[in-house]
Design a protein around this motif. Structure first.
Motif, short mmCIF file in Angstrom:
data_model
loop_
_atom_site.label_atom_id
_atom_site.label_comp_id
_atom_site.label_asym_id
_atom_site.label_seq_id
_atom_site.Cartn_x
_atom_site.Cartn_y
_atom_site.Cartn_z
N ASP A 449 -4.01 5.65 -28.11
CA ASP A 449 -4.52 5.31 -26.78
C ASP A 449 -3.77 4.08 -26.27
OD1 ASP A 449 -5.89 4.78 -24.48
OD2 ASP A 449 -7.86 4.59 -25.42
N THR A 450 -2.77 4.30 -25.44
CA THR A 450 -1.89 3.21 -25.00
C THR A 450 -2.22 2.71 -23.60
OG1 THR A 450 -0.29 4.84 -24.19
CG2 THR A 450 0.01 4.02 -26.45
N GLU A 451 -3.31 3.17 -23.02
CA GLU A 451 -3.71 2.72 -21.68
C GLU A 451 -3.99 1.22 -21.71
OE1 GLU A 451 -4.60 3.09 -17.67
OE2 GLU A 451 -3.81 4.60 -19.04
N PRO A 452 -3.36 0.43 -20.79
CA PRO A 452 -3.54 -1.05 -20.81
C PRO A 452 -4.91 -1.45 -20.26
CG PRO A 452 -2.14 -0.42 -18.98
CD PRO A 452 -2.39 0.84 -19.76
N SER A 453 -5.92 -1.17 -21.01
CA SER A 453 -7.30 -1.42 -20.59
C SER A 453 -7.88 -2.64 -21.29
CB SER A 453 -8.15 -0.20 -20.94
OG SER A 453 -8.13 0.00 -22.34
N GLU A 454 -9.08 -3.04 -20.85
CA GLU A 454 -9.77 -4.13 -21.52
C GLU A 454 -10.06 -3.77 -22.98
OE1 GLU A 454 -13.99 -6.63 -21.32
OE2 GLU A 454 -13.48 -5.20 -19.74
N GLU A 482 0.85 -8.82 -26.36
CA GLU A 482 0.47 -7.70 -25.50
C GLU A 482 -0.96 -7.86 -25.00
OE1 GLU A 482 -0.12 -2.82 -25.46
OE2 GLU A 482 0.81 -3.77 -27.22
N SER A 483 -1.86 -8.34 -25.87
CA SER A 483 -3.24 -8.57 -25.45
C SER A 483 -3.29 -9.62 -24.35
CB SER A 483 -4.08 -9.01 -26.65
OG SER A 483 -5.42 -9.20 -26.29
N ARG A 484 -2.48 -10.68 -24.47
CA ARG A 484 -2.44 -11.74 -23.45
C ARG A 484 -1.99 -11.19 -22.10
NH1 ARG A 484 1.03 -14.58 -20.91
NH2 ARG A 484 2.78 -13.71 -22.07
N VAL A 485 -0.95 -10.35 -22.12
CA VAL A 485 -0.43 -9.78 -20.88
C VAL A 485 -1.50 -8.94 -20.18
CG1 VAL A 485 1.25 -8.13 -19.93
CG2 VAL A 485 1.98 -9.82 -21.62
N ARG A 489 -3.43 -9.74 -16.60
CA ARG A 489 -3.38 -8.75 -15.53
C ARG A 489 -4.78 -8.37 -15.06
NH1 ARG A 489 -0.53 -3.50 -17.37
NH2 ARG A 489 1.19 -5.00 -17.61
N LEU A 490 -5.72 -8.25 -15.99
CA LEU A 490 -7.07 -7.83 -15.64
C LEU A 490 -8.01 -9.01 -15.38
CD1 LEU A 490 -7.58 -4.94 -18.25
CD2 LEU A 490 -6.83 -4.76 -15.87
N GLY A 491 -7.52 -10.24 -15.59
CA GLY A 491 -8.36 -11.41 -15.39
C GLY A 491 -9.51 -11.51 -16.37
N GLN A 492 -9.26 -11.15 -17.62
CA GLN A 492 -10.28 -11.13 -18.65
C GLN A 492 -10.28 -12.45 -19.43
OE1 GLN A 492 -12.67 -8.86 -19.31
NE2 GLN A 492 -12.00 -7.76 -17.46
N GLU A 493 -11.22 -13.35 -19.07
CA GLU A 493 -11.27 -14.67 -19.70
C GLU A 493 -11.56 -14.57 -21.20
OE1 GLU A 493 -10.92 -18.81 -19.66
OE2 GLU A 493 -10.43 -17.30 -18.14
N SER A 494 -12.42 -13.63 -21.58
CA SER A 494 -12.76 -13.48 -22.99
C SER A 494 -11.53 -13.09 -23.80
CB SER A 494 -13.85 -12.42 -23.16
OG SER A 494 -14.12 -12.20 -24.52
#
Length: 791
Positions: A449-454, A482-485, A489-494
């Protein structure tokens, strides 16, 4: 008029029990327990699954106690009896009663036994339960000196009946430390396989080369004696490894039993068919549905997953009781409550039936849904007073969690669910023995599952932490980047908070402590802002260690104590234990040895209770460093030996804490120089040889209950002075007769003492007593010769 045929001679009395044509293996505890029960109860029933060895155990006990029954010990074989009305007549025939009067058979039998001191074995009663119960209760009420020993898959249910569930043969320990080949060969299941294999191949032995296959066979067959014996016969045509590889098809493979027994005892499939036929329709349905569980399950899981389609949720408990009574489900007691288990062979039978019914897919999906919810709830309760209970529950449910993840990885459209579930289980992977397995699940799901999701970003930082703990720093850095990117992109502070935290670990392991401090402080700020208490606590622990490494003692202590206060405020224990470990490192560096030891021992005790091997190892490290600082060099060396074993089991020395390796090296260097190479190596080896529980007791300086002795005296303290004396004589090779003569006691008294020694230590042979005595003598001599922990 009834008359006992002239079969009262010793010669004929000895023939009433069949001769043992193969060796009797194991069952020392069970034999002793049945004898104890027979001394006070009129009816003792041995229950257990088909093929578990109930009959063999009953016959061994009968042979041992027959001298106590002046009117004989009688075996009544009922497996072939299908007509209940012939039961009493069958018993009378087995007792060699000849009666031609018109009296009712039960009256004849009762009158004959009324004044007799006898033992009757009613073998295989499960298909005649009601009639056996009525007859047995009538007989024991009329004959006060009569004892009845019953073997059945279900209890009779008569007044005064005592029961013993016969378990499968003991399997090798599967703890943190891998047992030696010699220790493996002493487990009852492996001994049985080896002895039966030796009857097929004269030169067969358990070796370093075949040990894994032999152990695998015994485990896959649950230690079930009949299954093991059937498997050993197949060595006529195949190797041990080939046999192990083919056990998935066990019902076709294991078909060659003794022609002297009933057809249903000649093959594994037929034996379990017999149990299946004894169940009601609903019990059969539940048996099939429960087969989707791996390992064991609790009542809640059974009610959730197995109800519906003809079985109401409220009916499950009664059906479970029925399957327990019929020895299909095994009931096991845990501190958290009762759980139930199918022996693997019985589970596989149920799964085959479920597959034939066409319901397997739906049940597997319901099973996966249940454990997906369980994993999510555990993650949401990660930081709080119920944390430890959830950690322990996940460890008990590991086989089921694995089965649920397998479903996600093999069923179309389920990969995303598997990715989330594997991430939710992050702390389970870390606090148990399954770190490598957790990483494999995450690797597999991330590749699919390579979708760049949360969800992907979370799985990447979770897997990054596991990679750090495995000292795979380059791969960890790639995943974290990759997690940082994705997080940016998604603005995920956690996501960004965890990326900073684990990049801090990467920097620390690479020796860049200044950068690690900056990254940990960023993680603290982000986690505090997001209200993520678990992430905040973990960042504070690492920040405390990094401040300690650069010599900033005040910051190291203040940050560590902030973490303790945070944990205390929320009733949290796991992060608290690691915070104590970090504070212990700084207390040791400042020379406050007593505080360092107190902190590390508290941390060690908690992690021992949780079976967190990483937490255990880190605290052991600090205790070894403290011992070397205090010039307790022999103790430091033993702790290093213990650590060698623990780190080997984990896979990476100072896993996740390799930036502390120089403390370990300094400890080793000082102890080696102070003791000399020979004494140092001896102390390390002694530490490495200690069983895991004894090793931790040594590190904690725990005393044997009520004895005021250190852990090295625990095993001797289990023995009375006379038993210790006899153990020494056993080690000298004396026979029971020679021991009795030497100590001027009866031979039966000597035999009784040896039986107690074997029971107390869980040993199965005199050779094991001799080995233990030799080790204990050497330990005592070493302690007397060693100059001690001198300065």
């Amino acid at each position: 008029m009834d008359a006992l045929a002239p079969a009262t001679s010793k010669r004929l009395r000895a023939q009433r029990l069949p001769a043992e044509v193969t060796s009797f293996v194991g069952r020392r505890h069970e034999v002793a327990e049945v004898k104890r029960l027979l001394s006070g109860a009129h009816v003792v029933t041995l229950t257990g699954a088909g093929g578990v060895g109930k009959t063999r155990l009953a016959l061994r006990v009968a042979a041992d106690v027959r001298r106590a029954f002046r009117n004989g010990v009688w075996l009544v074989e009922l497996a072939a009896l299908d007509e209940p009305e012939l039961l009493v007549q069958t018993v009378a025939e087995a007792l060699e009663i000849r009666d031609r009067s018109p009296r009712p058979p039960l009256k004849v039998l009762t009158d004959h036994l009324r004044d007799k001191q006898a033992l009757i074995i009613l073998d295989n009663c499960e298909h005649l339960l009601h009639d056996c119960a009525v007859m047995t209760e009538t007989l024991v009420r009329a004959a006060p000196d009569l004892r009845v020993l019953v073997t059945s898959r279900q209890t009779l249910g008569v007044d005064g009946e005592h029961t013993l569930t016969v378990p499968p043969l003991a399997l090798p320990d599967s703890g943190l430390v891998r047992p030696s080949t010699e220790a493996l060969a002493q487990s009852d299941a492996v001994r049985l396989f080896a002895e039966r294999a030796g009857a097929v191949l004269a030169d067969f032995a358990v070796t370093d080369d075949n040990r894994e296959a032999v152990e695998g066979i015994c485990r896959r067959l649950d230690g079930l004696p009949l299954a093991i014996e059937l498997a050993a016969v197949r060595l006529r045509a195949m190797s041990v490894q080939q046999l192990f590889n083919r056990l998935d098809d066990r019902f076709r493979l294991l078909t060659s039993g003794s022609r002297a027994v009933l057809p249903r005892h000649q093959t594994l499939r037929a034996l379990i068919d017999w149990s299946y036929a004894l169940c009601t329709d609903q019990e059969r349905a539940l048996w099939e549905r429960v087969s989707v569980f791996a390992g064991d399950l609790d009542l809640e899981a059974a009610e959730t997953v197995c109800s519906g389609d003809g079985i109401a949720s409220g009916e499950i408990v009664d059906l479970v009781i029925g399957l327990v009574d019929k020895s299909v489900l095994v009931r096991e007691e845990y501190p958290s409550g009762v759980r139930y288990r199918l022996l693997e062979t019985i589970r596989q039978y149920g799964r085959d039936r479920l597959r034939e019914s066409g319901e397997e897919g739906a049940l597997r999906r319901r099973h996966r849904d249940y454990y997906r919810r369980l994993s999510s709830e555990a993650y949401n309760r990660l930081f709080g007073p119920s944390q430890v209970a959830w950690f322990s529950r996940l460890q008990r449910e590991h086989a089921n969690l694995r089965a649920a993840l397998e479903y996600c990885s093999t069923e179309s459209g389920e990969v995303a669910t598997g990715l989330d579930m594997a991430s939710d289980l992050l702390y389970h992977w870390i606090t148990s023995y399954y770190l490598g397995e957790g990483r494999r699940w995450l690797d597999q799901a991330l590749a699919a599952d390579t979708e760049p999701s949360e969800a992907r970003a979370r799985a990447l930082w979770a897997n990054g932490w596991l990679a750090v703990l495995q000292d795979d720093i380059p791969t960890a850095a790639v995943m974290l980047e990759e997690s940082r990117v994705i997080g940016e992109r998604l603005g995920q502070e956690s996501v960004l908070a965890y990326v900073a935290l684990y990049f801090g670990m990467v920097a620390a392991n690479e020796g860049d402590v200044k950068s690690s401090i900056a990254l940990y402080e960023e993680a603290v700020t982000r986690h505090r802002a997001a209200g993520n208490l678990a992430g905040l606590a973990l960042a504070l622990i690492r920040l405390s260690l990094s401040h300690s490494l650069v010599g900033d003692s005040s910051r190291a202590i203040s940050v560590g104590e902030e973490c303790l206060a945070l944990c205390d405020a929320h009733g949290e224990s796991w992060h608290r234990a690691y915070a104590m470990m970090a504070l212990g490192v700084e207390a040791w560096r400042q020379g406050d040895v007593q505080r360092a030891v107190d902190l590390e021992k508290k941390s060690l005790r908690f992690n021992r209770s949780l079976n967190d091997s990483l937490g255990v190892a880190i605290s052991l490290e600090v205790l070894a460093w403290v011992a070397a600082t205090e010039r307790q060099y022999r103790k430091a060396a033993r702790l290093l030996g213990i650590l060698r074993t623990v780190w080997e089991a984990i896979g990476t020395p100072l896993s996740g804490f390799t930036h502390l390796i120089h403390y370990h090296d300094e400890c080793e260097s000082r102890a080696r120089q102070a003791l000399g190479e020979s004494a140092f190596s001896t102390a390390v080896e002694r530490g490495a040889r200690l069983p895991y529980d004894e090793a931790l007791a040594y590190a904690l300086g725990e005393e044997a209950p009520g004895n005021g002795q250190t852990d090295e005296a625990v095993r001797p303290s289990l023995l009375t002075r006379r038993e210790m004396e006899i153990a020494q004589l056993v080690a000298q090779g004396m026979s029971n007769k020679e021991i009795a003569a030497s100590l001027v006691i009866a031979q039966r008294t000597a035999e009784g003492h040896i039986e107690h020694i074997l029971s107390k230590f869980g040993f199965t042979s005199r050779a094991q007593i001799a080995v233990w005595v030799g080790d204990w003598n050497r330990t005592t001599q070493d302690d007397q010769r060693d100059p001690g922990d001198s300065a």
